[in-house]
Design a protein around this motif. Structure first.
Motif, PDB file in Angstrom:
ATOM      1  N   GLY A 266       0.798  -1.217   0.000  1.00  0.00           N
ATOM      2  CA  GLY A 266       0.000   0.000   0.000  1.00  0.00           C
ATOM      3  C   GLY A 266       0.833   1.271   0.000  1.00  0.00           C
ATOM      4  O   GLY A 266       0.558   2.208  -0.766  1.00  0.00           O
ATOM      5  N   THR A 267       1.853   1.317   0.848  1.00  0.00           N
ATOM      6  CA  THR A 267       2.676   2.525   0.926  1.00  0.00           C
ATOM      7  C   THR A 267       3.414   2.783  -0.385  1.00  0.00           C
ATOM      8  O   THR A 267       3.632   3.941  -0.755  1.00  0.00           O
ATOM      9  CB  THR A 267       3.674   2.438   2.089  1.00  0.00           C
ATOM     10  N   MET A 268       3.773   1.714  -1.093  1.00  0.00           N
ATOM     11  CA  MET A 268       4.423   1.896  -2.387  1.00  0.00           C
ATOM     12  C   MET A 268       3.413   2.297  -3.452  1.00  0.00           C
ATOM     13  O   MET A 268       3.686   3.161  -4.296  1.00  0.00           O
ATOM     14  CB  MET A 268       5.150   0.614  -2.796  1.00  0.00           C
ATOM     15  N   ALA A 269       2.217   1.690  -3.427  1.00  0.00           N
ATOM     16  CA  ALA A 269       1.199   2.022  -4.419  1.00  0.00           C
ATOM     17  C   ALA A 269       0.798   3.490  -4.333  1.00  0.00           C
ATOM     18  O   ALA A 269       0.599   4.149  -5.365  1.00  0.00           O
ATOM     19  CB  ALA A 269      -0.017   1.128  -4.226  1.00  0.00           C
ATOM     20  N   ILE A 270       0.670   4.004  -3.112  1.00  0.00           N
ATOM     21  CA  ILE A 270       0.327   5.420  -2.943  1.00  0.00           C
ATOM     22  C   ILE A 270       1.355   6.295  -3.658  1.00  0.00           C
ATOM     23  O   ILE A 270       1.015   7.187  -4.450  1.00  0.00           O
ATOM     24  CB  ILE A 270       0.273   5.802  -1.455  1.00  0.00           C
ATOM     25  N   GLN A 271       2.619   6.032  -3.382  1.00  0.00           N
ATOM     26  CA  GLN A 271       3.680   6.891  -3.907  1.00  0.00           C
ATOM     27  C   GLN A 271       3.789   6.806  -5.431  1.00  0.00           C
ATOM     28  O   GLN A 271       3.960   7.829  -6.110  1.00  0.00           O
ATOM     29  CB  GLN A 271       5.008   6.514  -3.265  1.00  0.00           C
ATOM     30  N   LEU A 272       3.690   5.608  -5.974  1.00  0.00           N
ATOM     31  CA  LEU A 272       3.817   5.466  -7.431  1.00  0.00           C
ATOM     32  C   LEU A 272       2.615   6.077  -8.150  1.00  0.00           C
ATOM     33  O   LEU A 272       2.773   6.703  -9.209  1.00  0.00           O
ATOM     34  CB  LEU A 272       3.980   3.999  -7.808  1.00  0.00           C
ATOM     35  N   ALA A 273       1.430   5.906  -7.587  1.00  0.00           N
ATOM     36  CA  ALA A 273       0.252   6.496  -8.210  1.00  0.00           C
ATOM     37  C   ALA A 273       0.325   8.023  -8.206  1.00  0.00           C
ATOM     38  O   ALA A 273      -0.005   8.686  -9.194  1.00  0.00           O
ATOM     39  CB  ALA A 273      -1.010   6.016  -7.497  1.00  0.00           C
ATOM     40  N   LYS A 274       0.763   8.590  -7.080  1.00  0.00           N
ATOM     41  CA  LYS A 274       0.907  10.046  -7.016  1.00  0.00           C
ATOM     42  C   LYS A 274       1.979  10.535  -7.978  1.00  0.00           C
ATOM     43  O   LYS A 274       1.854  11.617  -8.563  1.00  0.00           O
ATOM     44  CB  LYS A 274       1.234  10.477  -5.591  1.00  0.00           C
ATOM     45  N   ALA A 275       3.024   9.738  -8.155  1.00  0.00           N
ATOM     46  CA  ALA A 275       4.117  10.134  -9.036  1.00  0.00           C
ATOM     47  C   ALA A 275       3.660  10.261 -10.487  1.00  0.00           C
ATOM     48  O   ALA A 275       4.244  11.044 -11.253  1.00  0.00           O
ATOM     49  CB  ALA A 275       5.269   9.136  -8.938  1.00  0.00           C
ATOM     50  N   VAL A 276       2.618   9.503 -10.876  1.00  0.00           N
ATOM     51  CA  VAL A 276       2.128   9.600 -12.254  1.00  0.00           C
ATOM     52  C   VAL A 276       0.923  10.531 -12.360  1.00  0.00           C
ATOM     53  O   VAL A 276       0.323  10.651 -13.432  1.00  0.00           O
ATOM     54  CB  VAL A 276       1.773   8.211 -12.828  1.00  0.00           C
ATOM     55  N   GLY A 277       0.539  11.175 -11.257  1.00  0.00           N
ATOM     56  CA  GLY A 277      -0.526  12.154 -11.317  1.00  0.00           C
ATOM     57  C   GLY A 277      -1.921  11.621 -11.080  1.00  0.00           C
ATOM     58  O   GLY A 277      -2.910  12.230 -11.512  1.00  0.00           O
ATOM     59  N   ALA A 278      -2.038  10.496 -10.376  1.00  0.00           N
ATOM     60  CA  ALA A 278      -3.349   9.942 -10.047  1.00  0.00           C
ATOM     61  C   ALA A 278      -3.808  10.431  -8.681  1.00  0.00           C
ATOM     62  O   ALA A 278      -3.015  10.897  -7.865  1.00  0.00           O
ATOM     63  CB  ALA A 278      -3.295   8.412 -10.083  1.00  0.00           C
TER      64      ALA A 278
ATOM     65  N   VAL B  91      10.529   3.011 -12.636  1.00  0.00           N
ATOM     66  CA  VAL B  91      10.418   3.316 -11.209  1.00  0.00           C
ATOM     67  C   VAL B  91      11.744   3.718 -10.589  1.00  0.00           C
ATOM     68  O   VAL B  91      11.794   4.633  -9.761  1.00  0.00           O
ATOM     69  CB  VAL B  91       9.824   2.109 -10.440  1.00  0.00           C
ATOM     70  N   TRP B  92      12.833   3.056 -10.978  1.00  0.00           N
ATOM     71  CA  TRP B  92      14.121   3.335 -10.327  1.00  0.00           C
ATOM     72  C   TRP B  92      14.528   4.804 -10.413  1.00  0.00           C
ATOM     73  O   TRP B  92      15.075   5.349  -9.443  1.00  0.00           O
ATOM     74  CB  TRP B  92      15.200   2.408 -10.889  1.00  0.00           C
ATOM     75  N   PRO B  93      14.264   5.514 -11.518  1.00  0.00           N
ATOM     76  CA  PRO B  93      14.604   6.948 -11.530  1.00  0.00           C
ATOM     77  C   PRO B  93      13.855   7.752 -10.467  1.00  0.00           C
ATOM     78  O   PRO B  93      14.356   8.793 -10.021  1.00  0.00           O
ATOM     79  CB  PRO B  93      14.193   7.388 -12.942  1.00  0.00           C
ATOM     80  N   LEU B  94      12.696   7.279 -10.046  1.00  0.00           N
ATOM     81  CA  LEU B  94      11.940   7.993  -9.007  1.00  0.00           C
ATOM     82  C   LEU B  94      12.636   7.899  -7.659  1.00  0.00           C
ATOM     83  O   LEU B  94      12.574   8.830  -6.847  1.00  0.00           O
ATOM     84  CB  LEU B  94      10.524   7.426  -8.911  1.00  0.00           C
ATOM     85  N   PHE B  95      13.303   6.771  -7.383  1.00  0.00           N
ATOM     86  CA  PHE B  95      14.063   6.641  -6.142  1.00  0.00           C
ATOM     87  C   PHE B  95      15.288   7.546  -6.173  1.00  0.00           C
ATOM     88  O   PHE B  95      15.598   8.229  -5.197  1.00  0.00           O
ATOM     89  CB  PHE B  95      14.502   5.195  -5.938  1.00  0.00           C
TER      90      PHE B  95
END
Length: 326
Positions: free
Chosen positions: A153-165, A283-287
């Protein structure tokens, strides 16, 4: 070396720290000296006797690990002894050494401690493959994540926000919902006190969620379909609420919606390699940029894996519980 073994299925006490033979890398494989692994629900199911490793996989639990390359097997290029890596595994992470197909290795993201990198492979690959590769979440859409304070869940939140959802989450305590909000969640739902179907529809003007990432299975099946928007996609990744449920096909047809269910562990090597490659690219560039980070609740010695299982089974954690070798 030492590893966590399971002589007989059972409770957390069934996990036994024992001396075992060192694994040897074969064609296309790499031997990793493990710095850390992490506790996943699948490990608990394996300990209980409900989720055996795929044929040919290590008998020890552990679906991810981090550490340093100790040996490179025949036919492997691009990796060298000493490289800091993390890995997606079919098993074997609860050990001092693990053999990994080279295509399931990822470099430790720049600026991230090698131990904390153990919190990444399984959750990132699960979220990316389901939410983005299967359900195709797009900018501006709404994602509902059940168990928002979990590792997934904590990862899904961050990745979804990163793409503008926009992100809605369910969790069972105020503290967990507050942590989800800190990570970017927009809609906070206490599943003990609120109806997530009503809350999601209210927050979206009656539309519903475009994508739902579900770890509950049967218990939430009907309500998840109710919560979907027209053209919505339900991605099921767990069965914590049971494996058999009723599906209203009429509602699904009316919404032109889709239901998918996937597991990661038993996929063919080439499918896992494709997921890992996509994660590395997207994803790795986001880290590296600091836009996404692993959420680690606590670290404990690998030899005390039983306690880690107790923590996760009691849902007393937020993010990941790591098991470290030293």
């Amino acid at each position: 070396m030492h590893a966590i073994t399971i002589p007989e299925p059972g409770g957390p006490e069934a996990l036994v720290w024992a001396e075992v033979p060192d694994p040897q890398p074969g064609e296309g494989e790499v031997l990793v000296e493990v710095a850390a692994s992490a506790v996943n629900r699948a490990d608990i199911m394996q300990r209980q006797g409900f989720y055996d490793p795929p044929p040919g996989a290590s008998p020890y639990p552990g679906l991810e690990c981090s550490g340093r390359v100790a040996e490179v097997g025949p036919g492997v290029s691009g990796w060298a002894v000493g490289d800091e890596v993390c890995a997606l595994l079919a098993g074997g992470g609860y050990a001092e050494k693990a053999v990994v197909p080279a295509d399931q290795l990822l470099p430790v993201p720049q600026g991230l401690d090698v131990k904390r990198a153990a919190a990444l492979p399984e959750v990132v690959c699960t979220v990316w493959s389901n939410v983005f590769m299967v359900a195709h979440l797009r900018p501006g859409e709404t994602l509902l994540v059940h168990g928002g304070s979990s590792g997934i869940g904590t990862m899904a939140i961050q990745l979804a926000k990163a793409v503008g959802a926009k992100v809605a989450v369910t969790a069972g305590t105020k503290e967990k919902l507050e942590r989800c909000a800190e990570l970017g969640a927009d809609i906070l739902i206490n599943y003990r006190e609120q109806d997530f179907v009503a809350e999601v529809k209210d927050a979206t003007g009656g539309a519903g969620a475009d994508v739902i990432l579900d770890n509950m299975g049967a218990k939430y099946l009907d309500r998840n379909v109710q919560a979907l928007a027209v053209n919505g996609r339900l991605a099921i990744i767990g069965m914590q609420g049971g494996r058999k449920g009723e599906l209203d096909i009429g509602t699904l047809l009316a919404k032109r919606a889709a239901v998918s269910a996937t597991s990661l562990r038993a996929r063919p090597l080439e499918e896992k390699a494709a997921i890992v490659a996509a994660v590395k690219e997207h994803v790795w560039p986001l880290f590296t940029g600091g836009h996404v980070r692993p959420v680690v609740d606590r670290e404990m010695p690998l030899s005390e894996a039983a306690e880690g299982h107790r923590v996760v089974e009691e849902s007393g954690h937020i993010g990941k519980v790591l098991l470290v070798t030293s």
